[in-house]
Design an enzyme around this catalytic site. Structure first.
Site, PDB file in Angstrom:
ATOM      1  CB  THR A 180      -1.403  -0.238   1.181  1.00  0.00           C
ATOM      2  OG1 THR A 180      -1.803  -0.843   1.201  1.00  0.00           O
ATOM      3  CG2 THR A 180      -2.010   1.321   0.848  1.00  0.00           C
ATOM      4  CG  HIS A 232      -5.024  -8.970   0.230  1.00  0.00           C
ATOM      5  ND1 HIS A 232      -4.101 -10.005   0.962  1.00  0.00           N
ATOM      6  CD2 HIS A 232      -4.254  -7.559   0.485  1.00  0.00           C
ATOM      7  CE1 HIS A 232      -3.317  -8.942   2.197  1.00  0.00           C
ATOM      8  NE2 HIS A 232      -3.598  -7.635   1.510  1.00  0.00           N
ATOM      9  N   GLY A 233      -5.682 -12.774   0.480  1.00  0.00           N
ATOM     10  CA  GLY A 233      -6.903 -13.329   1.517  1.00  0.00           C
ATOM     11  C   GLY A 233      -5.979 -13.782   2.167  1.00  0.00           C
ATOM     12  CB  ALA A 234      -2.664 -11.803   2.993  1.00  0.00           C
ATOM     13  CE1 TYR A 249      -6.838  -4.951   4.979  1.00  0.00           C
ATOM     14  CE2 TYR A 249      -4.922  -5.772   4.319  1.00  0.00           C
ATOM     15  CZ  TYR A 249      -6.006  -4.569   5.128  1.00  0.00           C
ATOM     16  OH  TYR A 249      -4.547  -3.585   5.540  1.00  0.00           O
ATOM     17  NE  ARG A 268       8.637  -4.384   4.933  1.00  0.00           N
ATOM     18  CZ  ARG A 268       8.821  -5.252   6.199  1.00  0.00           C
ATOM     19  NH1 ARG A 268       9.072  -4.340   7.724  1.00  0.00           N
ATOM     20  NH2 ARG A 268       8.749  -6.426   6.380  1.00  0.00           N
TER      21      ARG A 268
END
Length: 357
Positions: free
Chosen positions: A25, A172-174, A177, A313
């Site tokens: 994000t 996004h299954g992590a 969320y 990152r």
């Protein structure tokens, strides 16, 4: 011995290396959830990754988590993404859109709507809003008849993603969320067909993935999972059994990949690797850990059977990360204060490595 720099055939895509840019994000989208010219540059700068997975893209307004995030539920959003995908492809890259429905991890100040979730249980902690962090509100529990609509929203966004030039999508299954909320035994207190037993708690995830496969094909569909992570208070119980059952249901769908975060014990993840018959991406660092993925961790997981390794990152301050890893060059540090501040500083201002004479 497999290395990060070996080629890999991912469905119809030939990847020049096994380095994946993980979704992160960055809240640089414009009004209306539109991708911006700065986002075009940002993703194009990182096109040497074997695969880019974008930041989370909401499939509906109620599915938006943070201010400043992009969407894929309007024609204008599709049009705004086209320069991004074109720039990545022009620079030799491949890119999947991560479809992220926030569920309860949202706020009316961001969307103008009450968040929804499997049950009327708020997320742990504070959520971002246009005026700063605020306590997570109590979501509205979805009625049984509403649940399939939210599962289908992933598929509808996937169709728009293909129209926008993406090579595929990652659900996004992590990280706590909506899909993870249904998997969770603390966020999901339902007593209908979507709650209680493992078979019921995986149902929403399977329906969302199945609808997406029907919409755009298995070769264009992946899913990211964080077994046992407990982020935003979405705790899992019986992690090996829960995720083993989920992978067993997903295996016949011929997905492009499963993307696992190292969010539980290594032996559990290795067991899931053995249970999953297709491509596996591993992110070797727990998502909330202070350290970032490095080549040592990547090589370790390639040795344990991962096919691809995602770096998050490290890509922020190193648009040329693949070449830095290949040549053993220093990895530049990132400035965490710029992650979510908006603007181009700390977004487009990190240069490629400069060799000195």
């Amino acid at each position: 011995m497999t290395t990060l720099f070996d080629r890999y055939q991912l469905g119809a895509l030939s990847l020049p290396n096994r380095v994946v840019m993980a979704p992160m994000t960055r809240v640089r989208a414009g009004a209306g959830g539109l991708a911006t010219p700065s986002m075009v540059t940002y993703y194009a700068q990182r096109a040497t990754a074997g695969l880019i997975v974008t930041e989370g893209v909401q499939p509906s307004l109620v599915g938006q988590s943070n201010p400043g995030t992009p969407g894929l539920y309007t024609d204008a959003q599709v049009t705004a993404w086209l320069p991004v995908t074109d720039a990545v492809h022009t620079n030799g890259g491949r890119v999947f859109a991560q479809i992220m429905h926030s569920g309860r991890v949202s706020h009316p100040d961001t969307t103008g709507m009450r968040p929804v979730g499997p049950s009327a249980v708020p997320a742990a902690g504070e959520v971002f809003t246009p005026t700063g962090p605020k306590p997570a509100p109590v979501p509205r529990a979805l009625e049984t008849a509403e649940v399939p609509e939210h599962a289908r929203s992933y598929a509808e966004a996937a169709r728009r993603a293909v129209d926008a030039g993406f090579d595929g999508v990652e659900l996004h299954g992590a990280n706590g969320y909506l899909i993870a909320q249904f998997l969770s035994s603390t966020a999901n207190l339902r007593t209908d067909a979507y709650g209680g037993s493992i078979a019921n708690r995986i149902r929403f995830a399977v329906e969302a993935v199945s609808a997406t496969v029907e919409a755009v094909g298995g070769h264009r569909t992946g899913i990211r999972l964080s077994p046992g992570a407990g982020i935003w208070g979405a705790q899992d119980t019986d992690v090996p059994a829960l995720y083993g059952a989920l992978l067993a249901e997903l295996a016949p769908l011929d997905l492009a990949y499963v993307h696992l975060e190292a969010s539980t014990d290594e032996d559990v993840l290795v067991g899931l690797r053995k249970a999953w018959p297709a491509a596996l991406i591993v992110n070797p660092v727990f998502p909330m850990a202070p350290r970032q993925t490095d080549k040592t961790a990547a090589d370790h997981w390639l040795g344990l059977g991962a096919d691809l390794i995602s770096f998050g990152r490290a890509f922020i301050a190193n648009p040329d990360l693949v070449e830095r890893l290949r040549q053993g060059l220093p990895i530049a540090p990132h400035d965490e204060s710029t992650w979510y501040q908006g603007g181009d500083a700390g977004y487009l201002t990190y240069p490629a490595y400069r060799h000195t004479a």
